[in-house]
Scaffold this motif. Structure first.
Motif, short mmCIF file in Angstrom:
data_model
loop_
_atom_site.label_atom_id
_atom_site.label_comp_id
_atom_site.label_asym_id
_atom_site.label_seq_id
_atom_site.Cartn_x
_atom_site.Cartn_y
_atom_site.Cartn_z
N ILE A 13 0.84 -1.21 0.00
CA ILE A 13 0.00 0.00 0.00
C ILE A 13 0.87 1.25 0.00
O ILE A 13 0.65 2.18 -0.79
CB ILE A 13 -0.96 -0.02 1.20
N VAL A 17 1.00 4.09 -2.94
CA VAL A 17 0.70 5.48 -2.59
C VAL A 17 1.91 6.37 -2.89
O VAL A 17 1.77 7.49 -3.40
CB VAL A 17 0.26 5.61 -1.12
N TYR A 21 1.87 9.56 -5.24
CA TYR A 21 2.31 10.84 -4.71
C TYR A 21 3.38 11.46 -5.62
O TYR A 21 3.30 12.65 -5.96
CB TYR A 21 2.86 10.66 -3.29
N HIS A 41 8.82 4.60 -4.64
CA HIS A 41 7.90 3.56 -5.09
C HIS A 41 8.60 2.21 -5.21
O HIS A 41 8.17 1.21 -4.62
CB HIS A 41 7.29 4.01 -6.43
#
Length: 149
Positions: A13, A17, A21, A41
């Protein structure tokens, strides 16, 4: 085992995210250069999600959590990864926004990398001990089989 699954799931998760972002922040600020934000990431997905999925499989085979160093590995590694990724996110965000990065950030990131390294040392020592204590495949084949009668 659930602890490892939840860690992998949480990192999945956070990694997704983090990618979102990065994409949205750079798009909103018309930023086209390089920043550490673009690496968050992949770092979280590889060092977090994928790593803990591998540890989960090893747990199933060798019961790593029964080893004395398992909790030390788990919490030290997670603290190091959290610290490292947090600094990467802050530095990347400051770069995208055009602000200088404080010099202390490099020291904090170094601390995160040291914690990751210590966690990996705990992991490999624990894994080595669990492998040494595991029955050999030949021993498993020599056990009497249930006949089902």
């Amino acid at each position: 085992m659930k602890k490892l699954y939840y860690a992998a799931h949480t990192y999945m998760i956070i990694g997704l995210v983090g990618g979102l972002y990065y994409r949205e922040l750079t798009k909103l600020n018309d930023f086209t250069g390089d920043s550490q934000l673009g690496l968050v990431h992949t770092h979280v997905l590889a060092l977090g999600m994928l790593f803990f999925l591998i540890v989960l499989a090893l747990e199933k085979v060798f019961t790593l959590s029964a080893g004395r160093l398992f909790n030390a590995f788990f919490w030290t590694y997670n603290a190091g990864l959290a610290l490292t990724v947090t600094v990467m996110t802050v530095r990347g965000t400051l770069t995208v926004l055009g602000h200088p990065t404080p010099a202390i950030a490099a020291h904090i990131a170094g601390g995160g990398h040291i914690a990751l390294t210590v966690g990996l040392v705990f992991f490999f020592i624990n894994l080595g001990k669990r492998i040494a204590g595991a029955p050999a495949a030949a021993d498993l084949d020599a056990r009497p089989q249930a006949t089902g009668r």
